[in-house]
Write a protein that holds these residues in place. Structure first.
Motif, PDB file in Angstrom:
ATOM      1  N   GLY A   3      38.965  32.120  36.377  1.00 47.62           N
ATOM      2  CA  GLY A   3      39.475  30.977  37.131  1.00 47.62           C
ATOM      3  C   GLY A   3      38.527  29.807  37.213  1.00 47.62           C
ATOM      4  N   TYR A  39      46.710  27.498  42.175  1.00 42.09           N
ATOM      5  CA  TYR A  39      47.714  28.534  41.890  1.00 42.09           C
ATOM      6  C   TYR A  39      47.948  29.376  43.140  1.00 42.09           C
ATOM      7  CZ  TYR A  39      46.603  27.623  36.946  1.00 42.09           C
ATOM      8  OH  TYR A  39      46.396  27.036  35.714  1.00 42.09           O
ATOM      9  N   TYR A  42      49.164  33.477  43.852  1.00 41.67           N
ATOM     10  CA  TYR A  42      49.017  34.702  43.075  1.00 41.67           C
ATOM     11  C   TYR A  42      49.914  35.813  43.618  1.00 41.67           C
ATOM     12  CZ  TYR A  42      44.851  32.284  41.401  1.00 41.67           C
ATOM     13  OH  TYR A  42      44.000  31.358  40.852  1.00 41.67           O
ATOM     14  N   ARG A  93      50.004  34.643  38.276  1.00 39.71           N
ATOM     15  CA  ARG A  93      49.685  33.419  39.001  1.00 39.71           C
ATOM     16  C   ARG A  93      50.745  32.377  38.716  1.00 39.71           C
ATOM     17  NH1 ARG A  93      44.380  30.868  35.840  1.00 39.71           N
ATOM     18  NH2 ARG A  93      45.455  30.294  33.903  1.00 39.71           N
ATOM     19  N   TYR A 122      43.740  37.719  36.920  1.00 36.67           N
ATOM     20  CA  TYR A 122      43.292  36.372  37.263  1.00 36.67           C
ATOM     21  C   TYR A 122      42.492  36.400  38.563  1.00 36.67           C
ATOM     22  CZ  TYR A 122      46.959  35.086  33.931  1.00 36.67           C
ATOM     23  OH  TYR A 122      47.751  34.976  32.815  1.00 36.67           O
ATOM     24  N   ASP A 146      40.317  36.690  33.624  1.00 34.90           N
ATOM     25  CA  ASP A 146      40.253  35.232  33.661  1.00 34.90           C
ATOM     26  C   ASP A 146      39.563  34.835  34.962  1.00 34.90           C
ATOM     27  OD1 ASP A 146      40.811  32.484  34.068  1.00 34.90           O
ATOM     28  OD2 ASP A 146      42.573  32.612  32.786  1.00 34.90           O
TER      29      ASP A 146
END
Length: 271
Positions: free
Chosen positions: A47, A140, A142, A113, A166, A45
């Motif tokens: 982000g 976020y 992490y 996250r 992430y 991902d």
């Protein structure tokens, strides 16, 4: 063994990226890969970053469950590469992030996250401002930073055969420059948004190249400090990545860095 892994990754990455760019999870393709033993899935991902100049793309790579290695640390499992790892060569994926007001730099990839919210549960952006006001994306924190040099995937520990990683990003730092006025009070004289701050240098002929620092007529740069009491001198280029990042949480510890400048009494030429 590493070269073999790269070839497998590259072949699958092209298929997976094409599917994600089309925003289509074609079950038939995954079924075919599973029939061939590719049952371990890694979902990167990004982000909200640009992936090969396309935004909001999730990169999916599929691995054969039998392609395991044993690391020097004694871990046995499937080794993976970051999408933008130069080792991938032509199959390296370009990642960048820009929200229109500032550039972001990557901190790393993480397994977990947690959304950043205020005391009332309202989403906050990376600067701590309510998303409803700033219109930026939610921030976020992490945990579980993935070390691509040491960590491997144990297929038995995955839920539904999938690992999600992430990407953590932080906005480039705003370096604010301060200089003392005639009353001896520090006043702001400029700012610059960068990741690494380059300090002035002096050439063999004595000319000063101010690099990222502002020029002030009639004054010659002497030194710079990170505190107003002038005890923490900046003696070399200031790398924000190593100085102002909490890698455990995947966040920048500050967004604004104040730099206090002193000047020499001797007049010199300034580049």
């Amino acid at each position: 063994m590493k070269n073999k892994m790269i070839r497998i990754l590259a072949a699958v990455a092209l298929i997976a990226l094409a599917m994600s760019l089309a925003a289509c999870a074609n079950g038939n393709i995954y079924d075919k890969l599973a029939d061939d033993g590719y049952t371990v899935k890694v979902r990167f991902d990004a982000g909200g970053a640009f992936v090969n100049d396309t935004q909001n793309v999730t990169i999916v790579e599929v691995f054969n469950k039998d392609d395991v290695v044993t690391t020097s640390a004694g871990k046995t499992g499937i080794a993976i590469l970051a999408p933008d790892d130069p080792i991938r060569g032509e199959d390296k994926i370009t990642l960048s992030k820009n929200d229109g007001t500032c550039l972001y730099f990557p901190i790393g990839w993480y397994r977990e996250r947690t959304p950043v919210v205020d005391v009332n549960g309202n989403p906050l952006d990376v600067f701590g401002v309510p998303v409803s006001e700033s219109k930026r994306e939610q921030a976020y924190t992490y945990s579980g930073k993935w070390d691509f040099d040491k960590d491997v995937i144990d297929p038995a520990e995955l839920t539904d055969g999938e690992l999600i990683l992430y990407a953590a990003w932080a906005p480039s730092f705003t370096y604010e420059f301060y200089s003392q006025n005639e009353a001896g009070v520090f006043e702001k004289i400029g700012s610059k948004q960068k990741i690494t701050l380059e300090i002035p240098t002096v050439s063999a002929s004595g000319k000063i190249n101010m690099k990222d620092f502002p020029k002030v007529d009639g004054k010659v740069f002497a030194s710079a400090y990170l505190n107003e009491s002038l005890t923490e001198e900046i003696s070399e280029n200031l790398d924000g990545r190593t100085r102002f990042v909490d890698f455990e949480k995947g966040i920048a510890t500050t967004h604004v860095v104040k730099v206090y400048i002193t000047w020499s009494q001797e007049q010199e030429s300034v580049a």
